[in-house]
Write a protein that holds these residues in place. Structure first.
Motif, PDB file in Angstrom:
ATOM      1  N   ARG A 201      -4.203 -26.300  -3.487  1.00 49.19           N
ATOM      2  CA  ARG A 201      -4.547 -27.578  -4.363  1.00 49.19           C
ATOM      3  C   ARG A 201      -5.238 -26.869  -5.628  1.00 49.19           C
ATOM      4  N   LEU A 202      -5.047 -27.390  -6.730  1.00 51.83           N
ATOM      5  CA  LEU A 202      -5.896 -27.370  -7.970  1.00 51.83           C
ATOM      6  C   LEU A 202      -7.209 -27.999  -7.834  1.00 51.83           C
ATOM      7  N   VAL A 203      -8.379 -27.101  -8.244  1.00 52.95           N
ATOM      8  CA  VAL A 203      -9.616 -27.557  -8.041  1.00 52.95           C
ATOM      9  C   VAL A 203     -10.150 -27.614  -9.373  1.00 52.95           C
ATOM     10  N   ILE A 204     -10.443 -28.942  -9.979  1.00 56.12           N
ATOM     11  CA  ILE A 204     -11.103 -29.301 -11.259  1.00 56.12           C
ATOM     12  C   ILE A 204     -12.319 -29.276 -11.321  1.00 56.12           C
ATOM     13  N   TRP A 205     -13.150 -28.336 -11.989  1.00 57.17           N
ATOM     14  CA  TRP A 205     -14.415 -27.959 -12.184  1.00 57.17           C
ATOM     15  C   TRP A 205     -15.050 -28.608 -13.280  1.00 57.17           C
ATOM     16  N   ASP A 206     -16.004 -29.476 -13.086  1.00 57.66           N
ATOM     17  CA  ASP A 206     -16.622 -30.133 -14.175  1.00 57.66           C
ATOM     18  C   ASP A 206     -17.896 -28.987 -14.640  1.00 57.66           C
ATOM     19  N   MET A 207     -17.339 -28.206 -15.717  1.00 60.14           N
ATOM     20  CA  MET A 207     -18.258 -26.924 -15.999  1.00 60.14           C
ATOM     21  C   MET A 207     -19.542 -27.438 -16.818  1.00 60.14           C
ATOM     22  N   GLY A 208     -19.457 -28.588 -17.541  1.00 56.36           N
ATOM     23  CA  GLY A 208     -20.610 -29.277 -17.974  1.00 56.36           C
ATOM     24  C   GLY A 208     -21.691 -29.816 -17.004  1.00 56.36           C
ATOM     25  N   LYS A 209     -21.188 -30.409 -15.920  1.00 49.85           N
ATOM     26  CA  LYS A 209     -22.260 -30.770 -15.026  1.00 49.85           C
ATOM     27  C   LYS A 209     -22.944 -29.403 -14.203  1.00 49.85           C
ATOM     28  N   ILE A 210     -22.057 -28.210 -14.360  1.00 48.20           N
ATOM     29  CA  ILE A 210     -22.499 -26.976 -13.434  1.00 48.20           C
ATOM     30  C   ILE A 210     -23.400 -26.469 -14.540  1.00 48.20           C
ATOM     31  N   ALA A 211     -23.267 -26.265 -15.911  1.00 47.44           N
ATOM     32  CA  ALA A 211     -24.151 -25.989 -16.868  1.00 47.44           C
ATOM     33  C   ALA A 211     -25.526 -26.826 -16.829  1.00 47.44           C
ATOM     34  N   SER A 212     -25.364 -28.154 -16.644  1.00 46.69           N
ATOM     35  CA  SER A 212     -26.526 -28.776 -16.539  1.00 46.69           C
ATOM     36  C   SER A 212     -27.435 -28.678 -15.602  1.00 46.69           C
ATOM     37  N   TYR A 213     -26.946 -28.081 -14.281  1.00 51.38           N
ATOM     38  CA  TYR A 213     -27.746 -27.787 -13.298  1.00 51.38           C
ATOM     39  C   TYR A 213     -28.791 -26.551 -13.573  1.00 51.38           C
ATOM     40  N   GLY A 214     -28.060 -25.512 -14.569  1.00 54.65           N
ATOM     41  CA  GLY A 214     -28.805 -24.694 -15.204  1.00 54.65           C
ATOM     42  C   GLY A 214     -29.275 -23.710 -14.037  1.00 54.65           C
ATOM     43  N   GLY A 215     -30.036 -22.575 -14.437  1.00 55.04           N
ATOM     44  CA  GLY A 215     -30.778 -21.729 -13.283  1.00 55.04           C
ATOM     45  C   GLY A 215     -29.814 -20.435 -13.143  1.00 55.04           C
ATOM     46  N   GLU A 216     -30.073 -19.741 -12.241  1.00 55.93           N
ATOM     47  CA  GLU A 216     -29.325 -18.518 -11.894  1.00 55.93           C
ATOM     48  C   GLU A 216     -28.133 -19.138 -11.086  1.00 55.93           C
ATOM     49  N   GLU A 217     -28.363 -19.907 -10.143  1.00 53.28           N
ATOM     50  CA  GLU A 217     -27.010 -20.369  -9.510  1.00 53.28           C
ATOM     51  C   GLU A 217     -26.255 -21.308 -10.331  1.00 53.28           C
ATOM     52  N   GLY A 218     -26.656 -21.975 -11.409  1.00 56.39           N
ATOM     53  CA  GLY A 218     -25.676 -22.624 -12.212  1.00 56.39           C
ATOM     54  C   GLY A 218     -24.969 -21.667 -13.324  1.00 56.39           C
ATOM     55  N   LEU A 219     -25.479 -20.530 -13.433  1.00 56.75           N
ATOM     56  CA  LEU A 219     -24.790 -19.460 -14.476  1.00 56.75           C
ATOM     57  C   LEU A 219     -23.819 -18.864 -13.409  1.00 56.75           C
ATOM     58  N   LYS A 220     -24.199 -18.363 -12.281  1.00 53.26           N
ATOM     59  CA  LYS A 220     -23.308 -17.571 -11.150  1.00 53.26           C
ATOM     60  C   LYS A 220     -22.116 -18.425 -11.057  1.00 53.26           C
ATOM     61  N   LEU A 221     -22.469 -19.668 -10.589  1.00 54.82           N
ATOM     62  CA  LEU A 221     -21.102 -20.587 -10.398  1.00 54.82           C
ATOM     63  C   LEU A 221     -20.171 -20.649 -11.565  1.00 54.82           C
ATOM     64  N   PHE A 222     -20.931 -20.822 -12.741  1.00 56.25           N
ATOM     65  CA  PHE A 222     -20.095 -20.994 -13.993  1.00 56.25           C
ATOM     66  C   PHE A 222     -19.093 -19.787 -14.192  1.00 56.25           C
ATOM     67  N   ARG A 223     -19.731 -18.691 -13.993  1.00 60.86           N
ATOM     68  CA  ARG A 223     -18.971 -17.285 -14.363  1.00 60.86           C
ATOM     69  C   ARG A 223     -17.835 -17.190 -13.224  1.00 60.86           C
ATOM     70  N   GLU A 224     -18.404 -17.484 -11.779  1.00 57.67           N
ATOM     71  CA  GLU A 224     -17.393 -17.354 -10.802  1.00 57.67           C
ATOM     72  C   GLU A 224     -15.975 -18.080 -10.875  1.00 57.67           C
ATOM     73  N   VAL A 225     -16.412 -19.267 -11.202  1.00 55.76           N
ATOM     74  CA  VAL A 225     -15.093 -20.275 -11.855  1.00 55.76           C
ATOM     75  C   VAL A 225     -13.964 -19.838 -12.843  1.00 55.76           C
ATOM     76  N   ILE A 226     -14.896 -19.341 -13.740  1.00 59.48           N
ATOM     77  CA  ILE A 226     -13.955 -18.674 -14.828  1.00 59.48           C
ATOM     78  C   ILE A 226     -13.178 -17.329 -14.419  1.00 59.48           C
ATOM     79  N   LEU A 227     -13.941 -16.534 -13.611  1.00 58.48           N
ATOM     80  CA  LEU A 227     -13.309 -15.311 -13.106  1.00 58.48           C
ATOM     81  C   LEU A 227     -12.279 -15.812 -12.070  1.00 58.48           C
ATOM     82  N   ALA A 228     -12.408 -16.686 -11.032  1.00 52.80           N
ATOM     83  CA  ALA A 228     -11.537 -16.991 -10.418  1.00 52.80           C
ATOM     84  C   ALA A 228     -10.092 -17.765 -11.031  1.00 52.80           C
ATOM     85  N   SER A 229     -10.338 -18.414 -11.977  1.00 55.65           N
ATOM     86  CA  SER A 229      -9.129 -19.122 -12.806  1.00 55.65           C
ATOM     87  C   SER A 229      -8.446 -18.121 -13.198  1.00 55.65           C
ATOM     88  N   SER A 230      -9.086 -16.997 -13.698  1.00 56.99           N
ATOM     89  CA  SER A 230      -8.434 -15.735 -14.299  1.00 56.99           C
ATOM     90  C   SER A 230      -7.665 -14.684 -13.262  1.00 56.99           C
TER      91      SER A 230
END
Length: 393
Positions: A201-230
């Motif tokens: 299945r396609l997983v649709i990530w709300d990147m704005g909400k991930i960004a709003s969590y912030g911190g190291e975990e938010g940044l890490k997941l933001f980057r992971e999602v972009i890498l995974a999608s690519s």
């Protein structure tokens, strides 16, 4: 542009290493698994999401009370941008966006979606022309060595993508994360798609909400999602995203979102939103919106002499399948837009442009593509109002 790497699958005379032990999320726990304690940050394609529906309706009521206005439906122009996959062809979309800014006609998008190379472009496009320089640099200053390195023996991919990860870490930094979070708080939305291979299945990530969590975990997941999608499967290794369900930790295998959708919008996870909105005192069926679709690739069949060799035949076959899939996704998006009274606009690389890359990410050819998109936009791009093949209907 899945091209030569995907093709080396044809040479799977290669030695594959032993599979690693995985802790796969059981199917019945899939929808309730959370990432780093972040909840309500994603939806699974094909499954209506109460979270995403409620988000849209809450924005609707927050912004204009009971008026028929939301980030998707409006009595005035609200702009949506959907950016497709396409690998190195992403240079075309980057050029188009830069030229659009230079022409002074590029709108602010209420919603931006991106998949594969479009996932890299999407955050820059979402944040506007202030990030045009970074977008241009990403697609004109790097080559294949800056994206991946071949490895042997093979395990779960033909290469390693640590160079691409370094690029993502460089461009998607804490400053960008805070900028995305700020726009999220203002009611704009950014979505990126990955493919969960276990779930198909396609997983649709709300990147704005991930960004709003912030911190190291938010940044890490933001980057992971972009890498995974690519991460083109077989060519590039999958990205394992660790999730928790019922106090146990599991791993999800995510790859290029283009495996499921070459370009996407949220219609399949927003099914039923009309009733939810109506129950909240709003009728959204009267609204309108404008959607722009950037296809980072060709839409018309392009003639090419194919040498009588396994590699050439496999490469051409994969290219043809991906292009056909892309057209199907565009047709689906077009149909949804028309049913929703939206204004459909499509851009893609013209068949007259010849792409003669000598490597997977060829700087010369990518610069040519960037210049092509830039020039078309500066001159006033004539957006296609219908997908190719419907012109004579």
């Amino acid at each position: 542009m899945i091209k030569r790497f995907f093709i080396l699958l044809a040479g799977i005379i290669c030695i594959s290493g032993c599979a690693s032990v995985r802790y796969v999320v059981p199917e019945e726990k899939m929808l309730n698994a959370s990432v780093s304690g972040m909840r309500d940050i994603r939806a699974f394609g094909g499954i209506p999401s109460a979270v995403f529906q409620s988000d849209v309706v809450s924005l609707l009521k927050k912004n204009t009370g009971n008026n028929p206005f939301s980030i998707f439906y409006s009595n005035q122009n609200n702009y949506v941008l959907a950016i497709s996959g396409g690998g190195a062809y992403g240079a075309y979309g980057a050029g188009l966006l830069n030229g659009w800014s230079a022409a002074g006609t590029r709108p602010e998008f209420k919603v931006v979606t991106g998949v594969s190379t479009g996932a890299i472009i999407a955050p820059f496009a979402f944040l506007g022309s202030e990030y045009d320089g970074q977008l241009r640099e990403f697609y004109t200053k790097h080559s294949t060595r800056d994206v991946f390195r071949m490895v042997f023996p093979f395990k779960n991919a033909l290469s390693k993508t640590w160079p691409l990860k370094k690029l993502i870490d460089k461009y998607f930094d804490e400053k960008l994360l805070k900028a995305v979070a700020k726009e999220y708080a203002a009611g704009r939305r950014l979505y990126v798609g990955t493919t969960n291979l276990d779930a198909q299945r396609l997983v649709i990530w709300d990147m704005g909400k991930i960004a709003s969590y912030g911190g190291e975990e938010g940044l890490k997941l933001f980057r992971e999602v972009i890498l995974a999608s690519s991460s083109i499967p077989i060519a590039f290794p999958p990205v394992y995203i660790h999730v928790a369900a019922d106090n146990k930790v599991y791993d999800e295998m995510h790859v290029d979102g283009g495996v499921v959708k070459q370009v996407f919008f949220l219609y399949d996870v927003l099914q039923g939103i009309e009733k939810l909105a109506k129950d909240n005192g709003t009728d959204i069926t009267r609204g309108k919106y404008v959607i722009y679709v950037i296809r980072n690739g060709y839409a018309d069949p392009a003639w090419k002499e194919v040498p009588d060799s396994l590699m050439s035949i496999a490469e051409r076959a994969v290219d043809t399948m991906v292009n056909s899939q892309s057209l199907g996704d565009i047709y689906q998006l077009y149909t949804f837009t028309k049913l929703g009274k939206g204004d459909f606009n499509l851009a893609y690389i013209p068949a007259t442009h010849k792409y003669n890359a000598k490597e997977m990410f060829d700087p010369k050819e990518m610069n040519d593509l960037f210049d092509l998109g830039f020039g078309e936009a500066v001159r006033g791009y004539e957006w296609k109002k219908i997908p190719p093949g419907l012109e004579q209907q």
